[in-house]
Design an enzyme around this catalytic site. Structure first.
Site, PDB file in Angstrom:
ATOM      1  CG  ASP A 291      -3.871   0.792   3.542  1.00 56.60           C
ATOM      2  OD1 ASP A 291      -3.677   0.808   4.756  1.00 56.60           O
ATOM      3  OD2 ASP A 291      -5.001   0.614   3.041  1.00 56.60           O
TER       4      ASP A 291
HETATM    5  C1  GLC Z   1      -7.821   0.705   4.778  1.00 59.75           C
HETATM    6  C2  GLC Z   1      -6.927   0.103   5.826  1.00 59.75           C
HETATM    7  C3  GLC Z   1      -6.401  -1.258   5.487  1.00 59.75           C
HETATM    8  C4  GLC Z   1      -7.473  -2.043   4.759  1.00 59.75           C
HETATM    9  C5  GLC Z   1      -7.723  -1.358   3.437  1.00 59.75           C
HETATM   10  C6  GLC Z   1      -8.843  -2.055   2.655  1.00 59.75           C
HETATM   11  O1  GLC Z   1      -7.374   1.973   4.461  1.00 59.75           O
HETATM   12  O2  GLC Z   1      -5.822   0.914   6.220  1.00 59.75           O
HETATM   13  O3  GLC Z   1      -6.019  -1.893   6.696  1.00 59.75           O
HETATM   14  O4  GLC Z   1      -7.046  -3.382   4.546  1.00 59.75           O
HETATM   15  O5  GLC Z   1      -8.047   0.010   3.575  1.00 59.75           O
HETATM   16  O6  GLC Z   1     -10.035  -1.974   3.356  1.00 59.75           O
END
Ligand code: GLC
Length: 748
Positions: A291
């Site tokens: 993430d």
């Molecule tokens: C964010 C979220 C995740 C998401 C990613 C890309 O931090 O925690 O759920 O898919 O970034 O947007």
């Protein structure tokens, strides 16, 4: 022709041939994902390095230029992009990738959480928490199928959905992205979504799904996103693991670890989670994507790695396959390999997993999407119809003193007011701004249905709950006195393009669950008119509305109902649609009741609160209809043998005892009366949506098999312990709504 370019060769042959040809840098390039060039360009001048540290949705690469990302792509140093929001940019970047030495196509990932709503000109369906209130996995599968088609029509191949976390804390801003508090409902909705998105992962309209966030982010220590989770292994394996295992069993292509630390170990460097459980126990064969900046946070936040490079090493060694975004990854990981701190064979493992998906998706043969025909798929009539149907099925009627439904032929004077009465916020979190004609607000919906007979007054409270105006509140109060019926549309603000103005959504966690700003006052002043007031809520988390619940005639919990939310809400208010949805999450009376969920252990309320009720305001599984249903004749037959064979057949008669046709969501719970380890007072094990015409009765059947009775023994193996089990069937998780019977599993 090189084998990897030969579509008639097997995927395995193509992967191995390509891998053999790759330099170390090209291999690590495949594990490197970056934010889109236009995303970067947009943020230049808006962000600095400090912003980057704490932001989880917007990025820049300090010291780099947007053009660098294009060069790196041509050099084969990028395997994937996220937050590329147009087909034009996706195709452009893909052209650059196809110019690289080995012409390996890119994967484009996006948060298509409720349709590809994060991109312009796409169908926007209800958010996950509301969709789960439909208790309709088939609908979730259909939405996912349509979402996949709209994504591929934009050359996007991978959505970071479903969020299969079990929501446990209404302070957490991301409840709306989950399918609620019950692991079984989350499992069913999550698996249906994976199946709908992926198909067989071999077609032109299939996309990769991503089970997230792995694991514990939904029970954050203080309710804030990414704060520590401290959970026993028994609770993890009983409640929070099963939806992820079900997604893995359904073939989910990717898994995303959670921001938080779990029991002292950051999820992003947690070998137990990413390798031992996911692959060792469950046989997951897709790839793990980090993430946002969370590998870096192993170093600069959690403090379990003294350098970023050490954090990279720990994460890769623990099982990480792809780095979500950041410019330093490729050189750092190549250096770790050259220093012998990471074996190249470990990199090969990750590259294989990524390449398999690219070959399966057909990207080598079809790297581009058709810009000329993209809008033949996106927002097509079939998808629009599904979005409206889903909104109708996801909106929960929580209170009705009988004033609803209104008669659309009567010459009412209707007041509509509230921050969410006439705003695109109705689409919910993870939505880009859409064309106004593609968003039906509540005001639009009410005007459309009642226009011929009623006079609709609108007092605009603005969209921003933090900056409401007492003068406008009083103006609404005055208008309410002139009206026959008042509709106040309240809730939260989730729109990402006003990131810091939001009160709900990602990284928008709260220390209470009250209505923000003058919303309580607005509702009370309007209700004080003495005219019936309908409270409509547009929100992603459960909200504390006890203060006003007794002052209004009706409460409609619409969650984030999507592009047709206003139409569906108006159709329910005027009785064109009979509401059928039931709560996928408990609505507590106050933040003090948290954590509040139906499947609690027996001792949870042994000592009730003093000075306040221990009961939630509205419980899991609860929702009203304009008709009434009666349950009778619960019967059990069959038996489950000590070795787990056999089954219990459950039958119950459900009658529509009212005057209008309706759909009843019949719920089946069990309780293991005596067990080696404590078990919840009830556990949802099945549900069915039953169509019943006025006066009609049906016998509804369920089957209970051993797996639905099982618990984890001391070695965390599933067992069915002998003894008596209570079966409960009814309209909600409330005891007063359930018929009960018992059966016994005999000793061996
Ligand atoms: C964010 C979220 C995740 C998401 C990613 C890309 O931090 O925690 O759920 O898919 O970034 O947007």
């Amino acid at each position: 022709m090189e084998t990897y370019k030969n579509p008639s060769a097997t995927v395995a042959e193509r992967v191995e041939d390509l891998l053999r040809r790759m330099t170390l840098e090209e291999k690590v390039g495949q594990t490197n994902q970056l934010v889109g060039v236009e995303h970067f360009r947009h943020n230049l001048g808006l962000m600095n390095a400090g912003d980057l540290f704490r932001n989880t949705a917007q990025a820049i690469y300090v010291g780099c230029k947007p053009e660098d990302l294009e060069l790196w792509t041509q050099q084969g140093r990028v395997g994937s992009f996220l937050h590329v929001n147009t087909i034009e940019e996706a195709n452009h970047l893909q052209h650059l990738a196809m110019q690289s030495r080995l012409a390996v196509p890119l994967l484009f990932g996006i948060d298509a959480i409720h349709g590809n709503a994060y991109c312009f000109d796409n169908t926007v369906y209800p958010g996950n928490l509301g969709l789960a209130c439909s208790f309709n996995p088939g609908l979730a599968r259909r939405i996912a199928r349509q979402t996949a088609a709209e994504m591929r029509a934009m050359n996007m191949h991978w959505t970071f959905n479903p969020n299969v976390e079990v929501a446990r804390d209404a302070r957490w801003g991301r409840c709306g992205e989950t399918y609620g508090e019950d692991r079984y409902l989350v499992e069913r909705m999550g698996v249906a979504t994976v199946e709908g998105l992926q198909g067989n992962l071999d077609g032109a309209t299939d996309v990769m799904a991503c089970a997230k966030h792995w694991v514990g982010g939904s029970l954050p220590e203080n309710g804030t996103n990414g704060s520590p989770a401290d959970v026993s292994e028994r609770t993890l394996r009983t409640t929070f693991f099963p939806p992820f295992k079900a997604a893995v069993d359904a073939g989910v292509a990717t898994v995303m670890p959670s921001h938080n630390e779990l029991n002292g170990v950051p999820c992003h460097s947690n070998r137990w989670l990413m390798t031992d459980v996911l692959r060792g126990e469950w046989g997951f064969d897709g790839f793990v994507v980090s993430d946002w900046m969370d590998i870096e946070h192993v170093h600069d936040l959690h403090g379990t790695a003294e350098t970023v490079e050490e954090a990279y090493r720990q994460s890769i060694t623990a099982g990480m396959d792809m780095h979500m975004h950041g410019p330093g990854w490729v050189d750092a990981v190549c250096q770790l390999v050259r220093e012998g701190l990471i074996d190249e064979s470990r990199i090969d493992e990750s590259v294989r997993r990524i390449l398999i998906m690219k070959f399966r998706l057909g990207l080598f043969e079809h790297p581009y999407a058709d810009e000329e025909h993209t809008m033949q798929v996106r927002l097509c009539d079939e998808h629009r119809r599904t979005a409206l149907e889903a909104a109708r099925q996801s909106i929960v009627l929580l209170k009705n003193d009988g004033r609803l439904p209104l008669d659309c032929k009567r010459a009412y004077k209707i007041l509509v007011t509230g921050i969410n009465a006439n705003d695109e916020n109705i689409m919910g979190d993870w939505s880009a701004q859409q064309r106004p004609e593609n968003v039906v607000t509540v005001l639009d919906g009410v005007r459309s249905i009642a226009a011929e007979s009623a006079e609709v007054m609108f007092v605009d409270q603005g969209w921003d709950p933090r900056n409401m105006n007492a003068v406008m509140v009083e103006r609404a109060a005055s208008a309410a006195r002139e009206a026959d019926v008042n509709i106040v549309v309240a809730g939260e603000y989730m729109m990402r393009w006003r990131w810091h103005d939001r009160t709900g959504g990602e990284d928008t966690d709260r220390s209470d669950i009250d209505l923000v700003g003058l919303q309580y006052e607005l509702i009370e002043r309007v209700a004080a008119s003495g005219k019936p007031t309908v409270l409509v809520l547009i929100n992603g988390r459960p909200l504390g509305v006890e203060r006003v619940a007794g002052k209004v005639a009706a409460i409609i919990e619409a969650w984030e109902p999507g592009m047709y939310g206003g139409q569906a809400i108006a159709e329910i208010i005027f009785g064109k649609v009979n509401p059928s949805a039931k709560l996928s999450i408990t609505i507590p009376r106050s933040v003090g009741q948290l954590r509040s969920y139906y499947d609690h252990k027996p001792s949870m309320y042994f000592h009730p609160y003093v000075c306040a009720s221990s009961e939630p305001l509205y419980p899991f599984g609860y929702g009203l209809s304009y008709t009434t249903f009666a349950y009778s004749r619960l019967s059990l037959s069959g038996e489950i043998s000590p070795d787990g064979g056999g089954q219990i057949d459950v039958a119950v008669t459900v009658a529509n005892t009212g005057n209008s046709d309706g759909v009843e969501i019949v719920q089946l719970y069990i309780r293991d009366e005596y067990s080696t380890f404590t078990r919840p007072v009830k556990e949802l094990k099945d549900f069915k949506r039953v169509d019943l015409k006025a006066g009609e009765a049906k016998c509804v059947h369920f089957t209970l098999t051993a797996d639905k009775l099982a618990m984890l023994d001391s070695s965390f193996s599933l067992v069915v312990e002998p003894g008596s089990f209570v079966v409960m069937v009814g309209a909600s998780s409330r005891d007063c709504d359930l018929l009960k019977s018992k059966f016994v599993v005999k000793e061996k």
